[in-house]
Design a protein around this motif. Structure first.
Motif, short mmCIF file in Angstrom:
data_model
loop_
_atom_site.label_atom_id
_atom_site.label_comp_id
_atom_site.label_asym_id
_atom_site.label_seq_id
_atom_site.Cartn_x
_atom_site.Cartn_y
_atom_site.Cartn_z
N VAL A 95 0.83 -1.20 0.00
CA VAL A 95 0.00 0.00 0.00
C VAL A 95 0.87 1.25 0.00
O VAL A 95 0.58 2.24 -0.70
N LEU A 96 1.96 1.24 0.76
CA LEU A 96 2.89 2.38 0.77
C LEU A 96 3.47 2.62 -0.61
O LEU A 96 3.50 3.76 -1.10
N TYR A 97 3.93 1.57 -1.27
CA TYR A 97 4.51 1.72 -2.60
C TYR A 97 3.47 2.23 -3.61
O TYR A 97 3.81 3.02 -4.50
N VAL A 98 2.23 1.79 -3.45
CA VAL A 98 1.19 2.20 -4.39
C VAL A 98 0.79 3.65 -4.15
O VAL A 98 0.68 4.45 -5.10
N VAL A 99 0.58 4.02 -2.89
CA VAL A 99 0.12 5.38 -2.59
C VAL A 99 1.17 6.40 -2.99
O VAL A 99 0.88 7.40 -3.67
N VAL A 100 2.41 6.17 -2.58
CA VAL A 100 3.47 7.14 -2.88
C VAL A 100 3.95 7.01 -4.32
O VAL A 100 4.10 8.02 -5.03
N GLY A 101 4.20 5.77 -4.75
CA GLY A 101 4.75 5.57 -6.09
C GLY A 101 3.73 5.79 -7.19
O GLY A 101 3.91 6.66 -8.06
N ALA A 102 2.64 5.02 -7.18
CA ALA A 102 1.63 5.16 -8.22
C ALA A 102 0.90 6.49 -8.14
O ALA A 102 0.60 7.12 -9.16
N GLY A 103 0.62 6.95 -6.91
CA GLY A 103 -0.03 8.26 -6.77
C GLY A 103 0.85 9.38 -7.26
O GLY A 103 0.40 10.28 -7.98
N GLY A 104 2.13 9.35 -6.89
CA GLY A 104 3.06 10.36 -7.38
C GLY A 104 3.25 10.31 -8.88
O GLY A 104 3.35 11.35 -9.55
N ALA A 105 3.28 9.09 -9.43
CA ALA A 105 3.42 8.96 -10.88
C ALA A 105 2.23 9.55 -11.61
O ALA A 105 2.38 10.18 -12.67
N THR A 106 1.03 9.38 -11.05
CA THR A 106 -0.17 9.94 -11.67
C THR A 106 -0.14 11.46 -11.63
O THR A 106 -0.48 12.14 -12.62
N VAL A 107 0.28 12.03 -10.50
CA VAL A 107 0.36 13.50 -10.39
C VAL A 107 1.38 14.05 -11.38
O VAL A 107 1.10 15.03 -12.11
N LEU A 108 2.55 13.45 -11.44
CA LEU A 108 3.59 13.94 -12.36
C LEU A 108 3.17 13.78 -13.82
O LEU A 108 3.40 14.67 -14.64
N ALA A 109 2.55 12.64 -14.15
CA ALA A 109 2.11 12.43 -15.53
C ALA A 109 1.02 13.42 -15.92
O ALA A 109 1.01 13.93 -17.05
N THR A 110 0.13 13.73 -14.98
CA THR A 110 -0.95 14.69 -15.28
C THR A 110 -0.38 16.08 -15.52
O THR A 110 -0.73 16.75 -16.51
N GLY A 172 2.01 6.47 -18.89
CA GLY A 172 1.04 7.39 -18.29
C GLY A 172 1.26 8.82 -18.75
O GLY A 172 0.29 9.56 -19.00
N PHE A 173 2.51 9.20 -18.88
CA PHE A 173 2.84 10.53 -19.38
C PHE A 173 2.33 10.72 -20.80
O PHE A 173 1.73 11.75 -21.13
N TYR A 174 2.52 9.72 -21.65
CA TYR A 174 2.05 9.81 -23.03
C TYR A 174 0.52 9.83 -23.09
O TYR A 174 -0.07 10.59 -23.87
N LEU A 175 -0.13 9.01 -22.28
CA LEU A 175 -1.59 8.99 -22.28
C LEU A 175 -2.17 10.33 -21.85
O LEU A 175 -3.13 10.83 -22.45
N MET A 176 -1.60 10.93 -20.82
CA MET A 176 -2.10 12.22 -20.36
C MET A 176 -1.80 13.31 -21.38
O MET A 176 -2.58 14.27 -21.51
N TRP A 177 -0.73 13.21 -22.08
CA TRP A 177 -0.39 14.18 -23.12
C TRP A 177 -1.45 14.15 -24.21
O TRP A 177 -2.03 15.18 -24.57
N THR A 178 -1.70 12.96 -24.75
CA THR A 178 -2.67 12.84 -25.83
C THR A 178 -4.09 13.12 -25.35
O THR A 178 -4.89 13.73 -26.07
N PHE A 179 -4.42 12.70 -24.13
CA PHE A 179 -5.77 12.93 -23.63
C PHE A 179 -6.01 14.41 -23.36
O PHE A 179 -7.09 14.94 -23.63
#
Length: 301
Positions: A95-110, A172-179
């Motif tokens: 859960v720690l890896y998901v919240v910090v890692g995946a959550g942070g990756a989503t924020v940065l990609a957005t 994720g970065f590419y998806l948010m770019w195109t979206f």
């Protein structure tokens, strides 16, 4: 009356069209059925075998329950308490890896995807080429160089060795770019700027709600990738206290092959069942955000 008769399709054509539609319907139904079987049979096997004891796994049919004993609840209790409840710690680490890692990756990609889609700057084409190249490179090819780099920084065998690489998600970065380029019309942004709204206010008040489907998609992709991550923690972590669920269950599974090790296949199967439940819940809770066309009709052409 004559006009109606002329515009009505010939009687011979109607059965042909109906047959074509039926053939297409049968084909799609068959494909959906095959996909459902492919997806649900492993789930059914996991659920059924989580109800069996260690001995029942080898004395009963794999796709049916054991007539001797229904052991689901005792298996869950044993899984959560085995080896002083280390499974709960592995779950907390995941859960720690998901919240910090995946959550942070989503924020940065957005933020990065939106910025590159809506703002022009020198070198934009070069960034696009780098992102496309990064998407094409598999993560396993970068595992060893990443390990060597983190080893030089003395970050191996720490949570940061799993979290920091998870923050970078080229897909994720590419998806948010195109979206972002399609979901947020430039006319809306221009109207907001004319009305005196700053860039931050425009982003949070206008763009962010329109980007919700893309954000949820990237979040789920990053969550599943981090939750199921196995190879990177395998080479980065040695301390079992920092293991995610994937490594922990693999360690339990390997006990049977060690000298004097205890076979706990029933706990491995039950732990696997408990592992996928949060992912199922996440998909069910977030699916309502998967909507398209949120900006449809907002701009008059």
């Amino acid at each position: 009356m004559s006009t109606a008769l002329r515009t009505r399709p010939a009687a011979a054509d109607v059965p042909v069209a109906v047959k074509r539609r039926r053939r297409k319907s049968y084909l799609l139904t068959g494909l959906v059925a095959l996909f459902a079987i492919y997806s649900l049979v492993p789930m059914a096997w996991l659920l059924i075998n989580a109800t069996k004891t260690q001995d029942g796994l080898f004395t009963s049919f794999g796709l049916w329950f054991d007539d001797g004993k229904f052991a689901l609840f005792s298996n869950i209790h044993d899984t959560l308490t085995y080896q002083d409840g280390v499974f709960v710690r592995w779950l907390g680490n995941t859960v720690l890896y998901v919240v910090v890692g995946a959550g942070g990756a989503t924020v940065l990609a957005t933020l990065a995807g939106y910025g590159l889609a809506k703002f022009d700057f020198p070198g934009k084409r070069g960034v696009f080429a780098i992102v496309i190249g990064a998407v094409a490179v598999p993560g396993t090819a970068l595992a060893v160089p990443t390990f060597l780099m983190f080893s030089k920084m003395n970050l191996t065998n720490t949570p940061w060795a799993v979290i920091i690489p998870s923050l970078v998600t080229p897909l994720g970065f590419y998806l948010m770019w195109t979206f972002s380029a399609e979901a947020v019309p430039d006319e809306i942004l221009e109207a907001a700027r004319v009305d005196g709204a700053g860039e931050f206010r425009t982003f949070f008040k206008i763009s962010l709600p329109l980007l919700a489907p893309g954000i949820v998609t990237v979040l789920l992709i990053s969550t599943v990738a981090t939750w199921n991550n196995y190879f990177l923690p395998l080479i980065m972590l040695k301390d079992p206290d920092w293991y995610p669920i994937t490594l922990g269950l693999n360690a339990w599974n390997a006990q049977a092959a060690t000298a004097g090790g205890q076979a706990v296949f029933n706990l491995v199967i039950t732990g696997s069942l408990l592992t996928i439940l949060p992912l199922i819940a996440a998909f069910l809770l977030l699916q309502r955000y998967w909507q398209s066309g949120l900006a449809a009709g907002s701009v008059k052409e």
